[in-house]
Design a protein around this motif. Structure first.
Motif, PDB file in Angstrom:
ATOM      1  N   SER A  63       0.850  -1.174   0.000  1.00  0.00           N
ATOM      2  CA  SER A  63       0.000   0.000   0.000  1.00  0.00           C
ATOM      3  C   SER A  63       0.888   1.227   0.000  1.00  0.00           C
ATOM      4  O   SER A  63       1.927   1.245   0.667  1.00  0.00           O
ATOM      5  N   ARG A  64       0.492   2.232  -0.733  1.00  0.00           N
ATOM      6  CA  ARG A  64       1.258   3.482  -0.699  1.00  0.00           C
ATOM      7  C   ARG A  64       1.179   4.124   0.675  1.00  0.00           C
ATOM      8  O   ARG A  64       2.115   4.776   1.129  1.00  0.00           O
ATOM      9  N   ASP A  90       5.333   2.476  -3.476  1.00  0.00           N
ATOM     10  CA  ASP A  90       4.773   3.549  -4.286  1.00  0.00           C
ATOM     11  C   ASP A  90       5.193   3.264  -5.721  1.00  0.00           C
ATOM     12  O   ASP A  90       6.367   3.375  -6.072  1.00  0.00           O
ATOM     13  N   LEU A  91       4.242   2.876  -6.548  1.00  0.00           N
ATOM     14  CA  LEU A  91       4.559   2.461  -7.916  1.00  0.00           C
ATOM     15  C   LEU A  91       4.979   3.622  -8.807  1.00  0.00           C
ATOM     16  O   LEU A  91       5.451   3.402  -9.921  1.00  0.00           O
ATOM     17  N   ASN A 114      -2.361  -5.581  -8.799  1.00  0.00           N
ATOM     18  CA  ASN A 114      -3.714  -5.079  -8.587  1.00  0.00           C
ATOM     19  C   ASN A 114      -3.799  -3.563  -8.443  1.00  0.00           C
ATOM     20  O   ASN A 114      -4.814  -2.964  -8.790  1.00  0.00           O
ATOM     21  N   ALA A 115      -2.750  -2.929  -7.919  1.00  0.00           N
ATOM     22  CA  ALA A 115      -2.816  -1.493  -7.629  1.00  0.00           C
ATOM     23  C   ALA A 115      -2.982  -0.680  -8.909  1.00  0.00           C
ATOM     24  O   ALA A 115      -2.617  -1.125 -10.002  1.00  0.00           O
ATOM     25  N   GLY A 116      -3.509   0.524  -8.758  1.00  0.00           N
ATOM     26  CA  GLY A 116      -3.631   1.374  -9.930  1.00  0.00           C
ATOM     27  C   GLY A 116      -4.351   2.675  -9.634  1.00  0.00           C
ATOM     28  O   GLY A 116      -4.896   2.876  -8.549  1.00  0.00           O
ATOM     29  N   ILE A 135       2.223   4.271 -13.359  1.00  0.00           N
ATOM     30  CA  ILE A 135       1.811   3.503 -12.186  1.00  0.00           C
ATOM     31  C   ILE A 135       1.174   2.174 -12.587  1.00  0.00           C
ATOM     32  O   ILE A 135       1.567   1.105 -12.108  1.00  0.00           O
ATOM     33  N   ASN A 136       0.188   2.244 -13.466  1.00  0.00           N
ATOM     34  CA  ASN A 136      -0.556   1.037 -13.812  1.00  0.00           C
ATOM     35  C   ASN A 136       0.290   0.038 -14.590  1.00  0.00           C
ATOM     36  O   ASN A 136       0.147  -1.176 -14.404  1.00  0.00           O
TER      37      ASN A 136
END
Length: 316
Positions: A63-64, A90-91, A114-116, A135-136
């Motif tokens: 998680s960010r 943090d992507l 999954n994050a985006g 990010i994605n």
């Protein structure tokens, strides 16, 4: 219409759009298997992580926000009795990605990307990359490359490791804009940028599966079901959780179900393979050819590698 589009070789499972993530894993024992879910502090990611943990997996969520991640981990631990690790990620920060990679130990059985972010105003990373593509796609691409050895190690031990790349019906808004992926020479359109990033997520799965299947690493793209958003924040918590559990079912299927053993390079929805269509008429179902194009997938991979090489990451 091709045989694939007509359903002759499309993957069909006993599950469907109303199936929950827990139902997908009923009777599946994931004890000892390590699984990483990015964006696991809320929504689909949290429901995915909880279902995997309930089946016995050693789950790591990212998680960010560290506080959000710790709250989610505590909730999952209360529900399942399983400990959940929460490294920061943090992507949009290449150093953050590099630190997670450097700190990872042991095999990795499943990597759930999954994050985006979705349709924000124009923003750029320190590299100058448009934020949604960065990010994605690019952040997850860097993470997957860095954890490939861990995935390969798991494949040696278990026979297979898996990557799940969350795409979206939003891919219908745009193919990858290879001539200007970061909107440097054209007006920014948040919806088009989002669609491009979701197409990239699907193409990544196509090419990762092609390149890495010989090492036992299989990759699939997933269109999750309807997910809880802030629009439903006044609904009872139980209803919110039920929606997320259904939305996470296809992710869990791709990450851990024995029904997908030896299967890769597919675009999945409603716990099965999506139909190849010429338009996403209902805004939800089906996959367009540009999201599965092997030529575009290879081109995207090479472009992404070049971008990462131009901006190498340090864990410091």
């Amino acid at each position: 219409m091709s045989a694939r589009a007509a359903g002759a070789d499309r993957l069909v499972t006993p599950f469907g759009e109303r199936t929950t993530a827990v139902e997908v894993l009923a009777g599946v024992d994931l004890s000892g298997r390590a699984m990483l879910v990015t964006g696991g502090s809320s929504g689909i990611g949290r429901a995915t992580a909880q279902a995997l943990a309930a089946a016995g997996a050693r789950v790591t969520i990212t998680s960010r926000s560290h506080d959000d991640g710790m709250l989610a981990a505590a909730s999952i631990e209360r529900a399942t009795g399983a400990a959940v690790a929460v490294p920061p990620l943090d992507l949009a920060d290449s150093g953050s990605i590099a630190r997670l990679i450097a700190g990872w130990e042991g095999p990795l059985d499943a990597l759930v990307l999954n994050a985006g972010v979705m349709a924000p105003p124009l923003a750029r990373t320190p590299e100058g990359w448009e934020s949604q593509f960065a990010i994605n796609h690019l952040g997850h691409f860097r993470l997957a490359l860095g954890l490939r050895a861990a995935l390969a190690e798991a494949a040696v031990e278990r026979g297979e490791a898996r990557i799940v790349s969350l795409s979206s019906s939003g891919h219908g808004s745009s193919p990858v804009l290879f001539d200007d992926p970061h909107f440097e020479r054209r007006p920014y359109d948040a919806g088009v940028a989002y669609g491009q990033s979701k197409t990239a997520n699907a193409l990544f799965a196509v090419e990762a599966d092609r390149r890495w299947r010989a090492q036992g690493i299989r990759a699939n793209a997933v269109m999750p079901g309807g997910a809880w958003t802030r629009l439903q924040r006044h609904w009872p918590a139980g209803r919110q959780e039920a929606i997320a559990a259904q939305a996470a079912a296809t992710s869990v299927l791709a990450a851990a179900s024995p029904l997908l053993a030896g299967i890769g390079g597919r675009y999945l929805e409603d716990c099965g393979e999506a139909e190849l269509v010429t338009s996403i008429a209902d805004g939800v179902h089906g996959v367009l050819a540009h999201a599965l194009d092997p030529v575009a997938a290879e081109q995207l991979w090479e472009l992404s590698v070049a971008m990462l090489e131009e901006h190498p990451a340090s864990p410091r």
